[in-house]
Design an enzyme around this catalytic site. Structure first.
Site, PDB file in Angstrom:
ATOM      1  N   GLU A   1     -10.504   7.476   3.885  1.00  0.00           N
ATOM      2  CA  GLU A   1     -11.230   6.591   4.789  1.00  0.00           C
ATOM      3  C   GLU A   1     -10.394   5.320   4.928  1.00  0.00           C
ATOM      4  O   GLU A   1      -9.520   5.039   4.121  1.00  0.00           O
ATOM      5  CB  GLU A   1     -12.599   6.228   4.216  1.00  0.00           C
TER       6      GLU A   1
ATOM      7  N   SER B   1       1.589  -9.724  -0.972  1.00  0.00           N
ATOM      8  CA  SER B   1       1.263  -8.296  -0.823  1.00  0.00           C
ATOM      9  C   SER B   1       1.625  -7.705   0.535  1.00  0.00           C
ATOM     10  O   SER B   1       1.825  -6.504   0.647  1.00  0.00           O
ATOM     11  CB  SER B   1      -0.220  -8.068  -1.107  1.00  0.00           C
TER      12      SER B   1
ATOM     13  N   LYS C   1       0.800  -1.238   0.000  1.00  0.00           N
ATOM     14  CA  LYS C   1       0.000   0.000   0.000  1.00  0.00           C
ATOM     15  C   LYS C   1       0.827   1.279   0.000  1.00  0.00           C
ATOM     16  O   LYS C   1       0.405   2.286  -0.549  1.00  0.00           O
ATOM     17  CB  LYS C   1      -0.960   0.010   1.190  1.00  0.00           C
TER      18      LYS C   1
HETATM   19  C1  LIG Z   1      -5.190  -3.864   1.566  1.00  0.00           C
HETATM   20  C2  LIG Z   1      -4.472  -5.100   1.302  1.00  0.00           C
HETATM   21  C3  LIG Z   1      -4.846  -5.952   0.236  1.00  0.00           C
HETATM   22  C4  LIG Z   1      -6.034  -5.695  -0.635  1.00  0.00           C
HETATM   23  O1  LIG Z   1      -5.977  -4.535  -1.398  1.00  0.00           O
HETATM   24  P1  LIG Z   1      -5.816  -4.577  -2.984  1.00  0.00           P
HETATM   25  O2  LIG Z   1      -6.114  -3.185  -3.384  1.00  0.00           O
HETATM   26  O3  LIG Z   1      -6.758  -5.578  -3.524  1.00  0.00           O
HETATM   27  O4  LIG Z   1      -4.408  -4.964  -3.253  1.00  0.00           O
HETATM   28  C5  LIG Z   1      -4.087  -7.075  -0.004  1.00  0.00           C
HETATM   29  N1  LIG Z   1      -3.026  -7.392   0.776  1.00  0.00           N
HETATM   30  C6  LIG Z   1      -2.635  -6.607   1.803  1.00  0.00           C
HETATM   31  C7  LIG Z   1      -1.460  -7.023   2.611  1.00  0.00           C
HETATM   32  C8  LIG Z   1      -3.347  -5.438   2.100  1.00  0.00           C
HETATM   33  O5  LIG Z   1      -2.962  -4.682   3.134  1.00  0.00           O
END
Ligand SMILES: *Cc1c(COP(=O)(O)O)cnc(C)c1O
Length: 404
Positions: free
Chosen positions: A117, A383, A95
Site C-alpha cells: 500500500e 532522508s 526508501k
Molecule cells: C517516507 C519518508 C519518511 C518517513 O518514513 P520513515 O519510515 O519514518 O523514515 C521520511 N523522509 C522521506 C524523504 C520519506 O520519503
C-alpha cells in the site's frame, strides 16, 4: 560483537521490550511465518549479501556522502552540523534501501510479484523502482482520495510499470489502502510478497526493514570518523514509521552518542493537528503490531496531520517506542513552520532542497546546535530530496529573500 544491541533485539517473537510482535488474522500466519523463515536463512547467505552489495554500489549509488553544512553551522552559531545524504540515493530518498532488499527477498522466495500500500506514494514509487530493476510485477494499493492528491507519484508508478489499484471504500486513504493490499495478498501469497514501507507492521518487518536500512548508519559511522576523527555528539532523524531513523541509529546504538527522533507537531497540539505519536500517544495494537499510537475518543487510530506527508502516521515503529522507554533515544519536536523555515534555509545556505520530512530533522538540529558548544557535532539524516514538495511549498509559503 556477539552481544551487540542489533543482534539481541528484537526477541525471537519480534518483541522490542513489550512492543512489536505479530497480531494478524489466522490466514496470514502461514505467509508471515514463511517470510520470517526465509529472512532468517537469507540474511546470512553470502549470495544474498553479495547481491545486495552489488545493487547498492552499482545501481543505487551508495555509499551516499556525508556533507559538512558549513554555512548552516555558521548561521546557527553552535555545534557543527553534518548531513548524511540519502537525498542522493537513487530515486531520491532512503526508501529504496529496504525496497531493493525486499524485492531480492521476493525473488529468492520464487515470487513473481510484490504488493504494497502507499499513502503519499513515496513507498509505491520506491517499490515500483525496485520491481522494475529485478523484473517482478508490482501492484500498489492506494486510496482513491490519495490518488487524486498525489497525482505525480501515481504517474511515476505507472511509468515504472506498476499497477495502481484504487481503494474505494471508507475514507479512501491509507488505512483502506492497507486493507485492500492485505486482501489481495491473502488471495495471492503463493506468488506474491507483501512489502511494508517502514519499520512497522507484524514481525518480522520492523526488524527486517531496520536491518535493510542499517547500511545508512554503518556507512555514516565510518564516514563521520573521516571528517572528525570522532563519533558525532548527536544523531538526528525525522520519524514517521521510523525507518530512516532506525537506519542511521543502527550505526551508533552501542556507542556513547545521543539519538534524537523528531516528530511532526504540524499545526498544534490538538488531536488531528499533529502526528507526534511518541509524545502524545498511548500503547495499542494497530496494523498488526503493538506500539504507541494516537487514539481518538473511541480508541480508534486518530486523524493525524503534518506538512510532511511521509510522516503523518498515527503509530510508530515498535523499536522506537522501546528505545524511548528505556531512555536510549530522545524525542524532538518540530512544527510545520519550523520545517518550512529549515526547507528554505538548507536550500539557500547549502544548495540542498530537502524533503519536507527531512526538513523536520534539519530544523530540530538547528535548534539543538544553538544549545551546544562549537566543539560538539550533530549528524542529521537527510532522508530525501525535496523536488516532490517544491510546488506545494512555494504556493503556500513565499520564497524568502536570502540575506547574506
Ligand atoms: C517516507 C519518508 C519518511 C518517513 O518514513 P520513515 O519510515 O519514518 O523514515 C521520511 N523522509 C522521506 C524523504 C520519506 O520519503
Amino acid at each position: 560483537m556477539a552481544d551487540s544491541y542489533l543482534d539481541t533485539t528484537p526477541d525471537e517473537n519480534g518483541f522490542f521490550g513489550k512492543y512489536g510482535g505479530s497480531f494478524i488474522p489466522p490466514m496470514l500466519e502461514e505467509p508471515f511465518a514463511q517470510i520470517q523463515k526465509a529472512y532468517q536463512e537469507l540474511k546470512n547467505s553470502p549470495e544474498f549479501i553479495k547481491e545486495l552489495k552489488y545493487v547498492r554500489k552499482h545501481y543505487q549509488g551508495r555509499p551516499t556522502p556525508i556533507s559538512f553544512a558549513k554555512n548552516l553551522t555558521e548561521h546557527c552559531g553552535g555545534a557543527k552540523i553534518y548531513l548524511k545524504r540519502e537525498d542522493l540515493n537513487h530515486s531520491g530518498a532512503h526508501k529504496l534501501n529496504h525496497c531493493m532488499a525486499e524485492v531480492i527477498l521476493a525473488k529468492h522466495l520464487g515470487k513473481k510479484k510484490v504488493i504494497a500500500e502507499t499513502g503519499a506514494g513515496q513507498h509505491g514509487v520506491a517499490l515500483a523502482t525496485a520491481a522494475a530493476y529485478f523484473g517482478l510485477e508490482c501492484e500498489i494499493h492506494m486510496g482513491e482520495v490519495d490518488i487524486k492528491k498525489e497525482h505525480p507519484n501515481v504517474v511515476r508508478m505507472k511509468i515504472l510499470g506498476a499497477k495502481v489499484v484504487p481503494a474505494t471504500h471508507g475514507l479512501k486513504t491509507l488505512k483502506e489502502a492497507v486493507d485492500s493490499a492485505f486482501e489481495k495478498y491473502i488471495e495471492t501469497y503463493d506468488e506474491s510478497l507483501y512489502c511494508i514501507g517502514s519499520v512497522v507492521g507484524p514481525h518480522p518487518f520492523p526488524m527486517m526493514v531496520r536491518d535493510f536500512q542499517s547500511i545508512v548508519g554503518f556507512e555514516a559511522k565510518e564516514q563521520f570518523m573521516e571528517h572528525e576523527n570522532a563519533l558525532p555528539s548527536a544523531v538526528v532523524a525525522c520519524i514517521g514509521g521510523g525507518s530512516n531513523a532506525m537506519g542511521i541509529f543502527s550505526g551508533f546504538i552501542d556507542d556513547d552518542v545521543e539519538l534524537y527522533g523528531v516528530e511532526p507537531m504540524g499545526r498544534g497540539d490538538k488531536i488531528g493537528e499533529h502526528a507526534a505519536t511518541l509524545t502524545y500517544g498511548q500503547e495499542g495494537v494497530m496494523h498488526g503490531f503493538n506500539s504507541i499510537m494516537l487514539k481518538d475518543e473511541n480508541g480508534e487510530p486518530a486523524p493525524v496531520y503534518s506538512i510532511g506527508s511521509g510522516i503523518d502516521y498515527p503509530s510508530v515503529g515498535p523499536e522506537h517506542a522501546h528505545l524511548k522507554d528505556i531512555g536510549r533515544t530522545q524525542v524532538g519536536l518540530c512544527n510545520d513552520k519550523e520545517a518550512v523555515d529549515a526547507f528554505y534555509k538548507l536550500s539557500q545556505l547549502e544548495g540542498i532542497i530537502p524533503a519536507l520530512e527531512s526538513a523536520h530533522a534539519v530544523a530540530y538540529a538547528m535548534k539543538l546546535a544553538k544549545t551546544l558548544g562549537k566543539e560538539k557535532t550533530i549528524l542529521v539524516n537527510l532522508s530525501g530530496r525535496g523536488d516532490k514538495d517544491i510546488d506545494f511549498v512555494v504556493e503556500n509559503h513565499p520564497i524568502p529573500h536570502a540575506k547574506f
